[in-house]
Every structure is written in C-alpha cells, then in structure tokens.
Write an enzyme that holds these catalytic residues in place. Structure first.
Site, PDB file in Angstrom:
ATOM      1  N   THR A 135      39.747  23.191  40.300  1.00 29.42           N
ATOM      2  CA  THR A 135      40.026  22.321  41.441  1.00 29.42           C
ATOM      3  C   THR A 135      38.780  22.103  42.300  1.00 29.42           C
ATOM      4  OG1 THR A 135      41.181  22.336  43.573  1.00 29.42           O
ATOM      5  CG2 THR A 135      40.852  24.451  42.575  1.00 29.42           C
ATOM      6  N   ASP A 136      38.774  21.015  43.061  1.00 31.36           N
ATOM      7  CA  ASP A 136      37.668  20.776  44.002  1.00 31.36           C
ATOM      8  C   ASP A 136      37.727  21.729  45.193  1.00 31.36           C
ATOM      9  OD1 ASP A 136      39.889  19.704  45.322  1.00 31.36           O
ATOM     10  OD2 ASP A 136      38.959  17.774  45.771  1.00 31.36           O
ATOM     11  N   GLU A 137      38.880  22.428  45.352  1.00 25.54           N
ATOM     12  CA  GLU A 137      39.039  23.264  46.547  1.00 25.54           C
ATOM     13  C   GLU A 137      38.078  24.454  46.550  1.00 25.54           C
ATOM     14  OE1 GLU A 137      43.083  23.768  47.895  1.00 25.54           O
ATOM     15  OE2 GLU A 137      43.716  21.968  46.823  1.00 25.54           O
ATOM     16  N   TYR A 160      44.257  30.671  47.561  1.00 25.97           N
ATOM     17  CA  TYR A 160      44.347  29.876  46.320  1.00 25.97           C
ATOM     18  C   TYR A 160      42.949  29.509  45.820  1.00 25.97           C
ATOM     19  CZ  TYR A 160      44.657  25.627  43.470  1.00 25.97           C
ATOM     20  OH  TYR A 160      44.488  24.679  42.471  1.00 25.97           O
ATOM     21  N   LYS A 164      40.869  30.616  42.395  1.00 20.18           N
ATOM     22  CA  LYS A 164      40.360  29.651  41.404  1.00 20.18           C
ATOM     23  C   LYS A 164      38.837  29.793  41.268  1.00 20.18           C
ATOM     24  CE  LYS A 164      42.296  26.809  39.369  1.00 20.18           C
ATOM     25  NZ  LYS A 164      43.003  26.825  38.052  1.00 20.18           N
TER      26      LYS A 164
HETATM   27  P1  NAD Z   1      51.906  23.657  38.694  1.00 21.35           P
HETATM   28  O1  NAD Z   1      52.128  24.735  39.716  1.00 21.35           O
HETATM   29  O2  NAD Z   1      52.720  22.420  38.733  1.00 21.35           O
HETATM   30  O3  NAD Z   1      52.087  24.266  37.232  1.00 21.35           O
HETATM   31  C1  NAD Z   1      51.594  25.537  36.872  1.00 21.35           C
HETATM   32  C2  NAD Z   1      52.253  25.932  35.548  1.00 21.35           C
HETATM   33  O4  NAD Z   1      51.723  27.221  35.176  1.00 21.35           O
HETATM   34  C3  NAD Z   1      53.773  26.072  35.642  1.00 21.35           C
HETATM   35  O5  NAD Z   1      54.384  25.448  34.534  1.00 21.35           O
HETATM   36  C4  NAD Z   1      53.998  27.587  35.619  1.00 21.35           C
HETATM   37  O6  NAD Z   1      55.233  27.953  35.016  1.00 21.35           O
HETATM   38  C5  NAD Z   1      52.818  28.043  34.775  1.00 21.35           C
HETATM   39  N1  NAD Z   1      52.445  29.437  35.051  1.00 21.35           N
HETATM   40  C6  NAD Z   1      52.293  30.022  36.272  1.00 21.35           C
HETATM   41  N2  NAD Z   1      51.975  31.328  36.110  1.00 21.35           N
HETATM   42  C7  NAD Z   1      51.920  31.556  34.765  1.00 21.35           C
HETATM   43  C8  NAD Z   1      51.625  32.692  33.981  1.00 21.35           C
HETATM   44  N3  NAD Z   1      51.343  33.882  34.547  1.00 21.35           N
HETATM   45  N4  NAD Z   1      51.639  32.571  32.624  1.00 21.35           N
HETATM   46  C9  NAD Z   1      51.924  31.372  32.048  1.00 21.35           C
HETATM   47  N5  NAD Z   1      52.245  30.270  32.746  1.00 21.35           N
HETATM   48  C10 NAD Z   1      52.230  30.366  34.093  1.00 21.35           C
HETATM   49  O7  NAD Z   1      50.347  23.334  38.787  1.00 21.35           O
HETATM   50  P2  NAD Z   1      49.565  21.962  38.577  1.00 21.35           P
HETATM   51  O8  NAD Z   1      49.519  21.252  39.861  1.00 21.35           O
HETATM   52  O9  NAD Z   1      50.086  21.291  37.375  1.00 21.35           O
HETATM   53  O10 NAD Z   1      48.101  22.516  38.289  1.00 21.35           O
HETATM   54  C11 NAD Z   1      47.684  22.842  36.970  1.00 21.35           C
HETATM   55  C12 NAD Z   1      46.252  23.327  37.004  1.00 21.35           C
HETATM   56  O11 NAD Z   1      45.410  22.307  37.537  1.00 21.35           O
HETATM   57  C13 NAD Z   1      46.042  24.556  37.886  1.00 21.35           C
HETATM   58  O12 NAD Z   1      45.112  25.399  37.247  1.00 21.35           O
HETATM   59  C14 NAD Z   1      45.474  23.991  39.170  1.00 21.35           C
HETATM   60  O13 NAD Z   1      44.648  24.930  39.817  1.00 21.35           O
HETATM   61  C15 NAD Z   1      44.680  22.819  38.647  1.00 21.35           C
HETATM   62  N6  NAD Z   1      44.520  21.679  39.587  1.00 21.35           N
HETATM   63  C16 NAD Z   1      45.602  21.151  40.242  1.00 21.35           C
HETATM   64  C17 NAD Z   1      45.426  20.050  41.078  1.00 21.35           C
HETATM   65  C18 NAD Z   1      46.600  19.392  41.776  1.00 21.35           C
HETATM   66  O14 NAD Z   1      46.401  18.455  42.557  1.00 21.35           O
HETATM   67  N7  NAD Z   1      47.842  19.780  41.513  1.00 21.35           N
HETATM   68  C19 NAD Z   1      44.151  19.508  41.260  1.00 21.35           C
HETATM   69  C20 NAD Z   1      43.062  20.081  40.585  1.00 21.35           C
HETATM   70  C21 NAD Z   1      43.268  21.167  39.744  1.00 21.35           C
HETATM   71  P1  TYD Z   2      49.005  19.856  49.402  1.00 17.84           P
HETATM   72  O1  TYD Z   2      49.788  18.829  48.663  1.00 17.84           O
HETATM   73  O2  TYD Z   2      49.613  21.196  49.635  1.00 17.84           O
HETATM   74  O3  TYD Z   2      47.606  19.981  48.641  1.00 17.84           O
HETATM   75  P2  TYD Z   2      46.250  20.797  49.059  1.00 17.84           P
HETATM   76  O4  TYD Z   2      46.494  21.619  50.254  1.00 17.84           O
HETATM   77  O5  TYD Z   2      46.005  21.631  47.848  1.00 17.84           O
HETATM   78  O6  TYD Z   2      45.229  19.729  49.289  1.00 17.84           O
HETATM   79  O7  TYD Z   2      48.611  19.251  50.805  1.00 17.84           O
HETATM   80  C1  TYD Z   2      47.864  18.056  50.917  1.00 17.84           C
HETATM   81  C2  TYD Z   2      47.546  17.847  52.381  1.00 17.84           C
HETATM   82  O8  TYD Z   2      48.766  17.598  53.094  1.00 17.84           O
HETATM   83  C3  TYD Z   2      46.929  19.061  53.050  1.00 17.84           C
HETATM   84  O9  TYD Z   2      45.969  18.610  53.987  1.00 17.84           O
HETATM   85  C4  TYD Z   2      48.087  19.731  53.758  1.00 17.84           C
HETATM   86  C5  TYD Z   2      48.984  18.563  54.126  1.00 17.84           C
HETATM   87  N1  TYD Z   2      50.453  18.844  54.171  1.00 17.84           N
HETATM   88  C6  TYD Z   2      51.203  18.478  55.283  1.00 17.84           C
HETATM   89  O10 TYD Z   2      50.675  17.913  56.275  1.00 17.84           O
HETATM   90  N2  TYD Z   2      52.549  18.733  55.282  1.00 17.84           N
HETATM   91  C7  TYD Z   2      53.160  19.339  54.228  1.00 17.84           C
HETATM   92  O11 TYD Z   2      54.398  19.582  54.302  1.00 17.84           O
HETATM   93  C8  TYD Z   2      52.373  19.707  53.079  1.00 17.84           C
HETATM   94  C9  TYD Z   2      53.023  20.378  51.897  1.00 17.84           C
HETATM   95  C10 TYD Z   2      51.021  19.434  53.089  1.00 17.84           C
END
Ligand code: NAD
Ligand code: TYD
Length: 354
Positions: A135-137, A160, A164
């Site tokens: 992630t970019d975070e 988080y 990561k």
């Molecule tokens: P998500 O929370 O929707 O899905 C995570 C999946 O991992 C779930 O299906 C869960 O059951 C599985 N999981 C959790 N713990 C596990 C374990 N111990 N063993 C096996 N499976 C397990 O997450 P997402 O949003 O789809 O993110 C997927 C990946 O992409 C993550 O690594 C996250 O850090 C990265 N990512 C997410 C975003 C975003 O915007 N959501 C952006 C950049 C990177």
């Molecule tokens: P989120 O979807 O949790 O992603 P991330 O924190 O990983 O970027 O949140 C996106 C942005 O929205 C973040 O600045 C937090 C804000 N946010 C709210 O204002 N209200 C909410 O209920 C949630 C879940 C997030």
C-alpha cells in the site's frame, strides 16, 4: 504433472482486491491453474467469486498464512510457480483497536510465506516469482503538495501501515539475502464492487441507501488518491509478468479527492439514482471525532509503471463511482450478508463512541 503451464498461488483471493485479481487471472489465463488460499476472516467472502468457482483452472483452499505446516502442504501438493500475496488485515480503524492481529497476519504471515517459498524453491528460482501487494500508506502522510515515488522513505504512522511497511522490508530482505525472486507494488486507495462496507466508499453508499448518518472523520479535509479496483488488478497482472526482480512499482490513479468532496459527489449520484430531492442525502452528513493519527494526504506518482510497463488507469473516477453505486444497488443480498452478525457489533463499537 498438471496440464497447466503455471500454477499460481493467490493469497487473500476471497477479499476485495484479491477476488478481482483471481477473476482476472482465471478468465485471462485458462492455461494457468489458480489456487486461491484464504482464511475467510470477516473480510473474506466466497460469494465474491461465484462467477469463477466452477472454472476448470480455479481451486479454493481454506488456510491461514501464519500456519507453516498448511502452507508447506500446499506448496508440496501444487508445486507453485508463483505467489501473488494479498492476504492481510487491511483496515486502519481495526488496526487501532487491535494492533497485534496486524502483526500476526501482515508481518508473521508474510515472513512465513516467504520462508515456505524459499524452502520449496530451494535455490531453483528460474521461472519463479513472489509478488507482494502493498500500500501507499507505508510512505506516511503528505502535506498539501508532492507525491510518493518509489524512492520516498518509509514513514508509516498507523499500526496497519507499520505492519505493511515491516512486511515490505522483509520481502526486500529476502531478495537481497537469499535472492528470492520478489517483486512488489504499493497502491493507493481502491474502490469498486465487492468492497467491504467498513471502508469509506462502500460504508457511505450503504448508509446513504439506508438513510443513516454519514460519519465524516474530523473536518473531512483528508485527501486520498482513488483507483478503480479492476485497474489495480490490471497493474498486478502487468507487474507479475513484466516487473523486474527486486523492484517495486507505485500504482495510483492521479485522482485526489478530499473526503468531504467525495462524500458530496456520492450523495449527488445517489440522490439521482434513488429519485431523492437534491441535497436529501447530503443532509445525512455528520462530522464525528477524528481518527487518531489520521494521515492528511496520500498521492501516488505512478509514472514509473506507465513509462516502463505501459500501464495506465482505464476509467474516469465519476464513471467508476457510478458503476460502483449501481453494483451496490443491484446486489442487496451481498450487502445484507456481509453486514449481518459481526459487522453490527464492529460498527457500534467504532461509531457509537465517536
Ligand atoms: P480485504 O480485507 O478485503 O481482504 C483480505 C483477505 O485476506 C480476506 O479475504 C481475508 O479473509 C484474507 N485473510 C486475512 N487474514 C488471513 C490469513 N491469516 N490467512 C489467509 N487469508 C487471510 O483487503 P483488500 O482491501 O482486498 O486488500 C488486499 C491487499 O491489498 C492487502 O495486502 C492490502 O494491504 C493491499 N492494499 C489494499 C488497498 C485498498 O485500498 N483496499 C490499497 C493498496 C493495497
Ligand atoms: P478508509 O476507507 O478507511 O481508507 P484509508 O484510511 O486506508 O485511506 O478511509 C478513507 C478516508 O476516509 C480516510 O481519510 C478516513 C476517512 N473515513 C471517514 O471519514 N469516515 C469513515 O467512516 C471511514 C471508514 C473513513
């Protein structure tokens, strides 16, 4: 010997992004056998994959990435050529409530997988690849200007992002120390279908639909860079096949939005779709106590991925957001299933105290 040219392990394939990656690989590469390994935590949902579950090149295996014996058993059984590792705990607010769970899954789980891959491949790395999705975070928080590049120093600020960042460092350490053929990407915030409604966009869509308060943290001035999840899956495909070993690629949409502006845009789209008066949904906006340590701004410079591998986002944000709203309105059963039970307890615990 299998009839497939490659067998790829995708971890976390029942989650939001993972399910889109599984779908893309199963459909685009019928010659690959795709094994989806997922622990099915609250965020994992096999309903996300009903359209590919009977495909001849798709297999689901339930398992936990921290379980060494189970991971070794799967490597022995399938002889994976590649790993695309997405399994993680992914929600910042949950990491504030329970940091250790993030260390377990994101750090220990990733190192466990790296170990099992290294042992199984045993120095025979030709044709092998371990792709870590990050992630970019990990880069921390930007001020009003500037972008994260691949050279930006890591500065994680939430449990988080710290977990990561730690996993990213281990991945690179395995490249330098053991020559494990790794590649990595750091992506901005994704949006799209099958997104669990604890994250901003699906939570707001669900609350607007149900006329519930729209909880905007702080003043709503934090900025995120949003990318359509299918475009992230396309980037993962390109990087898996063409990225260089030991390298990382930033993925982003060049699409920055202040949270409050984004919530207003969603309200406008949904007023139209639900035949409400203009402004009706926006009247639900409620400013709540800010998230502790809330990163102000994320913005990715994805120039390298475009220049070297030719990737570019395919969809304008407004169009993607409309598609996403349409999907949620058409898939009431999906949202009802994922918001029953534990979701209610989580929601009350987090939002009732704000
Ligand atoms: P998500 O929370 O929707 O899905 C995570 C999946 O991992 C779930 O299906 C869960 O059951 C599985 N999981 C959790 N713990 C596990 C374990 N111990 N063993 C096996 N499976 C397990 O997450 P997402 O949003 O789809 O993110 C997927 C990946 O992409 C993550 O690594 C996250 O850090 C990265 N990512 C997410 C975003 C975003 O915007 N959501 C952006 C950049 C990177
Ligand atoms: P989120 O979807 O949790 O992603 P991330 O924190 O990983 O970027 O949140 C996106 C942005 O929205 C973040 O600045 C937090 C804000 N946010 C709210 O204002 N209200 C909410 O209920 C949630 C879940 C997030």
């Amino acid at each position: 010997m299998s009839d497939f040219s490659k067998t790829i392990l995708i971890t976390g394939g029942a989650g939001f992004i993972g399910s889109h990656v599984v779908r893309l690989f199963v459909n685009k590469y019928p010659g690959y056998r795709i094994v989806n390994l997922d622990a099915l935590t609250y965020a994992g949902n096999l309903e996300n994959l009903v359209d590919v579950q009977s495909a001849p090149n798709y297999i689901f295996e339930k398992g936990d990435i921290t379980d060494e014996a189970r991971m070794q058993q799967l490597f022995d059984l399938y002889g994976f050529d590649g790993v695309i590792h997405l399994a993680a705990e992914s929600h910042v607010d949950r990491s504030i409530l329970d940091p250790l769970q993030f260390v377990r899954t994101n750090v220990l789980g990733t190192v466990n997988l790296l170990n099992v891959a290294r042992k199984s491949w045993n120095g025979k790395f030709a044709g092998k690849r371990f792709y870590h999705v990050s992630t970019d975070e990990v880069y921390g928080s930007l001020g009003e200007t500037g972008f994260f590049t691949e050279q930006t120093a890591y500065d994680p600020r939430s449990p988080y992002s710290a977990s990561k960042a730690s996993s990213d460092h281990f991945v690179m350490a395995y490249f330098h120390t053991y020559h494990l053929p790794v590649v990595m990407s750091n992506c901005s915030n994704n949006y799209g279908s099958h997104h669990f409604p604890e994250k901003l966009i699906p939570l707001m869509i669900n609350n607007i639909k149900n006329k519930k308060p729209l909880p905007v943290y702080g003043k709503g001035e934090n900025v995120r860079d949003w990318l359509w999840v299918n475009d992230h899956a396309r980037a993962i495909d390109v990087i898996y096949h063409q990225g260089k070993d030991g390298e990382k690629y930033n993925v982003g949409g060049f699409n920055e939005w202040k949270n409050i502006d984004l919530v207003h845009l969603l309200c406008t789209i949904m007023d139209k779709k639900l035949n409400r008066q203009p402004g009706e949904s926006a009247s639900l906006i409620t400013y709540v106590t800010d998230r502790p340590g809330h990163d102000l701004r994320y913005a990715i410079d994805a120039t390298r991925l475009n220049r070297e591998l030719g990737w570019t986002p395919s969809l304008q944000f407004e169009e993607g957001l409309e598609k996403t709203v349409d999907w949620y309105l058409a898939n009431e059963e999906w949202i009802n299933h994922v918001t029953s039970g534990d979701y209610k307890k989580y929601y009350e615990a987090l939002y009732d105290q704000r």
